[in-house]
Design a protein around this motif. Structure first.
Motif, short mmCIF file in Angstrom:
data_model
loop_
_atom_site.label_atom_id
_atom_site.label_comp_id
_atom_site.label_asym_id
_atom_site.label_seq_id
_atom_site.Cartn_x
_atom_site.Cartn_y
_atom_site.Cartn_z
N ASP A 157 0.91 -0.97 -0.07
CA ASP A 157 -0.10 -0.01 -0.08
C ASP A 157 0.94 1.10 -0.03
O ASP A 157 1.41 1.56 0.95
CB ASP A 157 -0.84 -0.14 1.21
N CYS A 158 1.14 1.71 -1.13
CA CYS A 158 2.03 2.81 -1.32
C CYS A 158 1.39 4.37 -1.71
O CYS A 158 0.22 4.12 -2.18
CB CYS A 158 2.93 2.62 -2.43
N GLU A 159 2.22 5.41 -1.57
CA GLU A 159 1.75 6.71 -1.98
C GLU A 159 2.08 6.65 -3.52
O GLU A 159 3.26 7.17 -4.05
CB GLU A 159 2.33 7.66 -1.27
N GLY A 160 1.35 6.34 -4.40
CA GLY A 160 1.56 6.27 -5.84
C GLY A 160 2.22 5.09 -6.08
O GLY A 160 2.69 4.23 -5.28
N GLU A 161 2.28 4.99 -7.68
CA GLU A 161 3.04 3.92 -8.10
C GLU A 161 4.42 4.37 -8.53
O GLU A 161 4.99 5.06 -9.15
CB GLU A 161 2.37 3.54 -9.47
#
Length: 264
Positions: A197-201
Protein backbone atom coordinates in the motif's frame (compact mmCIF):
# COMPACT_ATOMS: atom_id res chain seq x y z
CA UNK A 1 40.13 4.75 9.02
CA UNK A 2 40.00 1.25 7.56
CA UNK A 3 41.38 1.70 4.02
CA UNK A 4 38.91 -0.86 2.68
CA UNK A 5 35.97 1.26 3.88
CA UNK A 6 37.19 4.72 2.94
CA UNK A 7 34.57 5.70 0.38
CA UNK A 8 30.79 5.64 0.01
CA UNK A 9 30.76 2.58 -2.28
CA UNK A 10 32.82 0.51 0.17
CA UNK A 11 30.56 1.53 3.03
CA UNK A 12 27.50 0.62 0.95
CA UNK A 13 29.05 -2.77 0.12
CA UNK A 14 29.68 -3.51 3.80
CA UNK A 15 26.11 -2.56 4.71
CA UNK A 16 24.70 -4.68 1.86
CA UNK A 17 26.77 -7.70 2.90
CA UNK A 18 25.29 -7.60 6.38
CA UNK A 19 21.71 -6.53 5.67
CA UNK A 20 19.72 -7.23 2.47
CA UNK A 21 17.67 -4.05 2.99
CA UNK A 22 20.74 -2.05 1.95
CA UNK A 23 21.37 -3.93 -1.30
CA UNK A 24 19.19 -1.84 -3.65
CA UNK A 25 21.08 1.30 -2.60
CA UNK A 26 24.41 -0.47 -3.13
CA UNK A 27 23.57 -1.60 -6.68
CA UNK A 28 22.31 1.86 -7.63
CA UNK A 29 25.45 3.49 -6.27
CA UNK A 30 27.70 0.92 -7.98
CA UNK A 31 26.30 1.80 -11.41
CA UNK A 32 27.20 5.45 -10.86
CA UNK A 33 30.69 4.80 -9.45
CA UNK A 34 34.21 4.59 -10.82
CA UNK A 35 35.89 1.27 -10.09
CA UNK A 36 39.47 0.02 -10.43
CA UNK A 37 40.55 -3.01 -12.43
CA UNK A 38 43.96 -4.64 -12.92
CA UNK A 39 45.16 -4.39 -16.52
CA UNK A 40 46.14 -1.96 -19.25
CA UNK A 41 44.83 -0.52 -22.49
CA UNK A 42 47.77 -1.30 -24.76
CA UNK A 43 49.81 1.25 -26.70
CA UNK A 44 49.58 4.80 -25.43
CA UNK A 45 48.19 3.68 -22.09
CA UNK A 46 49.05 5.75 -19.02
CA UNK A 47 49.26 3.90 -15.68
CA UNK A 48 46.09 4.39 -13.70
CA UNK A 49 44.43 6.40 -16.47
CA UNK A 50 40.67 6.74 -16.45
CA UNK A 51 38.69 5.24 -19.36
CA UNK A 52 35.14 6.08 -20.35
CA UNK A 53 34.57 3.97 -23.47
CA UNK A 54 34.17 0.27 -24.09
CA UNK A 55 35.18 0.27 -27.77
CA UNK A 56 38.98 0.19 -27.44
CA UNK A 57 40.38 -3.20 -26.36
CA UNK A 58 41.93 -3.54 -22.92
CA UNK A 59 43.92 -6.30 -21.28
CA UNK A 60 42.35 -7.24 -17.97
CA UNK A 61 43.66 -9.72 -15.45
CA UNK A 62 41.70 -12.89 -14.69
CA UNK A 63 42.17 -14.53 -11.30
CA UNK A 64 41.58 -18.23 -10.72
CA UNK A 65 38.89 -19.15 -8.20
CA UNK A 66 39.05 -22.15 -5.84
CA UNK A 67 36.80 -24.15 -8.18
CA UNK A 68 39.21 -23.69 -11.10
CA UNK A 69 37.12 -21.13 -13.00
CA UNK A 70 38.26 -17.53 -13.44
CA UNK A 71 36.83 -14.11 -12.70
CA UNK A 72 37.94 -10.55 -13.46
CA UNK A 73 38.74 -8.78 -10.18
CA UNK A 74 37.67 -5.16 -9.74
CA UNK A 75 37.79 -2.85 -6.76
CA UNK A 76 35.85 -0.10 -5.06
CA UNK A 77 38.93 2.10 -4.59
CA UNK A 78 42.63 2.26 -5.31
CA UNK A 79 43.30 1.56 -1.62
CA UNK A 80 41.22 -1.63 -1.83
CA UNK A 81 43.15 -2.74 -4.94
CA UNK A 82 46.51 -2.09 -3.29
CA UNK A 83 45.55 -4.27 -0.32
CA UNK A 84 45.17 -7.33 -2.53
CA UNK A 85 48.38 -7.20 -4.60
CA UNK A 86 51.91 -7.70 -3.29
CA UNK A 87 53.67 -5.46 -5.83
CA UNK A 88 52.89 -2.52 -8.09
CA UNK A 89 50.73 -3.50 -11.07
CA UNK A 90 49.08 -1.54 -13.88
CA UNK A 91 45.43 -0.67 -13.41
CA UNK A 92 42.60 1.24 -15.04
CA UNK A 93 39.96 3.46 -13.50
CA UNK A 94 36.62 2.77 -15.22
CA UNK A 95 32.99 3.72 -14.74
CA UNK A 96 31.30 0.54 -13.52
CA UNK A 97 28.87 0.66 -16.46
CA UNK A 98 31.80 0.74 -18.90
CA UNK A 99 33.50 -2.20 -17.22
CA UNK A 100 30.29 -4.24 -17.27
CA UNK A 101 29.70 -3.42 -20.95
CA UNK A 102 33.22 -4.31 -22.10
CA UNK A 103 33.30 -7.60 -20.15
CA UNK A 104 29.82 -8.85 -21.11
CA UNK A 105 29.61 -12.62 -20.66
CA UNK A 106 32.44 -12.81 -18.13
CA UNK A 107 32.28 -13.33 -14.38
CA UNK A 108 33.55 -10.49 -12.22
CA UNK A 109 34.37 -10.26 -8.53
CA UNK A 110 34.29 -7.04 -6.54
CA UNK A 111 36.96 -6.67 -3.83
CA UNK A 112 38.28 -10.26 -3.76
CA UNK A 113 40.41 -11.23 -0.72
CA UNK A 114 38.91 -8.38 1.31
CA UNK A 115 36.42 -8.68 4.21
CA UNK A 116 33.51 -7.55 2.02
CA UNK A 117 33.16 -8.65 -1.61
CA UNK A 118 30.60 -9.63 -4.21
CA UNK A 119 30.63 -12.06 -7.14
CA UNK A 120 28.82 -10.98 -10.31
CA UNK A 121 27.79 -13.62 -12.83
CA UNK A 122 27.05 -12.74 -16.48
CA UNK A 123 23.28 -13.02 -16.07
CA UNK A 124 23.27 -10.82 -12.98
CA UNK A 125 25.36 -8.15 -14.71
CA UNK A 126 23.08 -8.20 -17.74
CA UNK A 127 19.99 -7.78 -15.56
CA UNK A 128 21.70 -5.09 -13.53
CA UNK A 129 22.46 -3.05 -16.66
CA UNK A 130 19.04 -3.57 -18.25
CA UNK A 131 17.03 -2.86 -15.11
CA UNK A 132 19.05 0.07 -13.78
CA UNK A 133 20.24 -1.50 -10.55
CA UNK A 134 17.55 -4.15 -10.13
CA UNK A 135 19.60 -7.28 -10.64
CA UNK A 136 17.21 -10.08 -9.72
CA UNK A 137 13.62 -9.03 -10.30
CA UNK A 138 11.49 -8.65 -13.37
CA UNK A 139 7.89 -7.59 -13.96
CA UNK A 140 5.37 -10.16 -15.14
CA UNK A 141 1.89 -9.04 -16.23
CA UNK A 142 -0.78 -11.73 -16.30
CA UNK A 143 -3.63 -11.31 -18.76
CA UNK A 144 -6.98 -13.02 -18.66
CA UNK A 145 -8.60 -14.86 -15.77
CA UNK A 146 -6.57 -17.04 -13.43
CA UNK A 147 -7.88 -18.90 -10.42
CA UNK A 148 -5.54 -18.52 -7.44
CA UNK A 149 -5.59 -19.54 -3.79
CA UNK A 150 -4.36 -17.09 -1.13
CA UNK A 151 -3.46 -18.16 2.39
CA UNK A 152 -1.81 -16.69 5.45
CA UNK A 153 1.21 -18.92 6.24
CA UNK A 154 1.54 -20.45 9.69
CA UNK A 155 5.30 -19.81 9.58
CA UNK A 156 6.30 -16.35 8.45
CA UNK A 157 9.58 -15.73 6.53
CA UNK A 158 11.30 -13.92 9.39
CA UNK A 159 14.40 -12.69 7.54
CA UNK A 160 12.39 -11.37 4.62
CA UNK A 161 9.98 -9.52 6.90
CA UNK A 162 12.78 -8.03 9.03
CA UNK A 163 14.77 -6.81 6.01
CA UNK A 164 11.74 -5.44 4.19
CA UNK A 165 10.58 -3.60 7.32
CA UNK A 166 14.00 -1.99 7.57
CA UNK A 167 13.83 -1.01 3.90
CA UNK A 168 10.37 0.50 4.30
CA UNK A 169 11.56 2.61 7.22
CA UNK A 170 14.00 4.25 4.79
CA UNK A 171 11.73 4.50 1.74
CA UNK A 172 8.83 6.27 3.54
CA UNK A 173 6.45 5.90 0.55
CA UNK A 174 5.14 2.53 1.78
CA UNK A 175 2.17 2.90 4.14
CA UNK A 176 1.54 -0.80 4.77
CA UNK A 177 2.87 -4.13 3.58
CA UNK A 178 1.25 -7.57 3.66
CA UNK A 179 2.47 -11.06 2.87
CA UNK A 180 0.57 -14.21 1.91
CA UNK A 181 1.23 -17.44 0.07
CA UNK A 182 -0.36 -17.76 -3.34
CA UNK A 183 -0.91 -20.79 -5.54
CA UNK A 184 -2.52 -21.11 -8.95
CA UNK A 185 -3.70 -24.17 -10.80
CA UNK A 186 -0.45 -24.43 -12.78
CA UNK A 187 1.82 -24.59 -9.72
CA UNK A 188 2.69 -27.53 -7.53
CA UNK A 189 3.90 -25.38 -4.63
CA UNK A 190 2.74 -21.99 -3.35
CA UNK A 191 4.99 -18.94 -3.51
CA UNK A 192 5.10 -15.61 -1.68
CA UNK A 193 3.02 -12.59 -2.59
CA UNK A 194 3.80 -9.21 -1.06
CA UNK A 195 1.10 -6.54 -1.14
CA UNK A 196 2.22 -2.91 -0.96
CA UNK A 197 0.00 0.00 0.00
CA UNK A 198 2.05 2.92 -1.35
CA UNK A 199 1.71 6.61 -2.05
CA UNK A 200 1.42 6.30 -5.82
CA UNK A 201 3.07 3.83 -8.18
CA UNK A 202 6.81 4.10 -7.67
CA UNK A 203 8.84 1.79 -9.92
CA UNK A 204 12.02 2.34 -7.90
CA UNK A 205 10.23 1.25 -4.71
CA UNK A 206 8.84 -1.88 -6.38
CA UNK A 207 12.29 -2.80 -7.71
CA UNK A 208 13.92 -2.26 -4.31
CA UNK A 209 11.30 -4.42 -2.61
CA UNK A 210 11.74 -7.13 -5.24
CA UNK A 211 15.49 -7.13 -4.78
CA UNK A 212 15.34 -7.48 -1.00
CA UNK A 213 12.53 -10.04 -1.09
CA UNK A 214 14.37 -12.19 -3.65
CA UNK A 215 17.56 -12.07 -1.60
CA UNK A 216 15.81 -13.13 1.61
CA UNK A 217 13.12 -15.58 0.44
CA UNK A 218 13.42 -18.95 2.23
CA UNK A 219 15.19 -21.54 0.07
CA UNK A 220 15.23 -19.12 -2.87
CA UNK A 221 11.45 -19.39 -3.33
CA UNK A 222 9.88 -17.05 -5.91
CA UNK A 223 8.24 -13.81 -4.77
CA UNK A 224 5.55 -11.73 -6.50
CA UNK A 225 4.63 -8.15 -5.66
CA UNK A 226 1.31 -6.38 -6.13
CA UNK A 227 0.00 -2.93 -5.26
CA UNK A 228 -2.87 -2.75 -2.78
CA UNK A 229 -5.55 -0.04 -3.03
CA UNK A 230 -8.04 0.80 -0.31
CA UNK A 231 -11.07 0.70 -2.62
CA UNK A 232 -9.82 -1.88 -5.11
CA UNK A 233 -11.62 -5.25 -5.46
CA UNK A 234 -10.03 -8.70 -5.69
CA UNK A 235 -6.64 -9.23 -4.10
CA UNK A 236 -6.58 -5.74 -2.59
CA UNK A 237 -9.88 -6.43 -0.85
CA UNK A 238 -8.51 -9.69 0.54
CA UNK A 239 -5.39 -8.02 1.93
CA UNK A 240 -7.26 -5.11 3.50
CA UNK A 241 -10.04 -7.18 5.06
CA UNK A 242 -8.35 -10.44 6.01
CA UNK A 243 -4.59 -9.97 6.47
CA UNK A 244 -2.77 -8.10 9.22
CA UNK A 245 0.07 -6.05 7.73
CA UNK A 246 3.56 -7.08 8.79
CA UNK A 247 4.63 -3.45 8.37
CA UNK A 248 2.70 -0.24 9.01
CA UNK A 249 4.26 3.19 8.77
CA UNK A 250 4.39 5.03 12.07
CA UNK A 251 3.50 8.71 12.19
CA UNK A 252 4.67 9.50 15.72
CA UNK A 253 7.90 11.33 14.92
CA UNK A 254 6.20 13.39 12.20
CA UNK A 255 3.42 14.41 14.55
CA UNK A 256 5.85 15.40 17.28
CA UNK A 257 7.83 17.46 14.81
CA UNK A 258 4.69 19.15 13.51
CA UNK A 259 3.19 19.96 16.89
CA UNK A 260 6.39 20.69 18.76
CA UNK A 261 7.59 24.07 20.01
CA UNK A 262 6.85 26.85 17.57
CA UNK A 263 4.34 24.83 15.54
CA UNK A 264 0.79 26.12 14.95
Amino acid sequence: MNPSLDNALEQALALAANEPAHRPAFFSLLLESTVYVLGDAGDGWIAGAARHDEEQPVNLQHWEKPDGTTAIPFFTSLAALQQTVSQAQPFLALPARTLFAMTAGAELFLNPRLPYGKAFGPDEISALMMNEGDALTERLILEGEMRITLSSPAEQPAQMIASLSRLFAEIKRVRRAFIVQVQDSAQEKPHWLIGLDCEGEDEATIQAVGRVATDTAPDGEPVDICLVGQEEPGISHYFIRHITPFYERKWGSWLRATHGPGAH
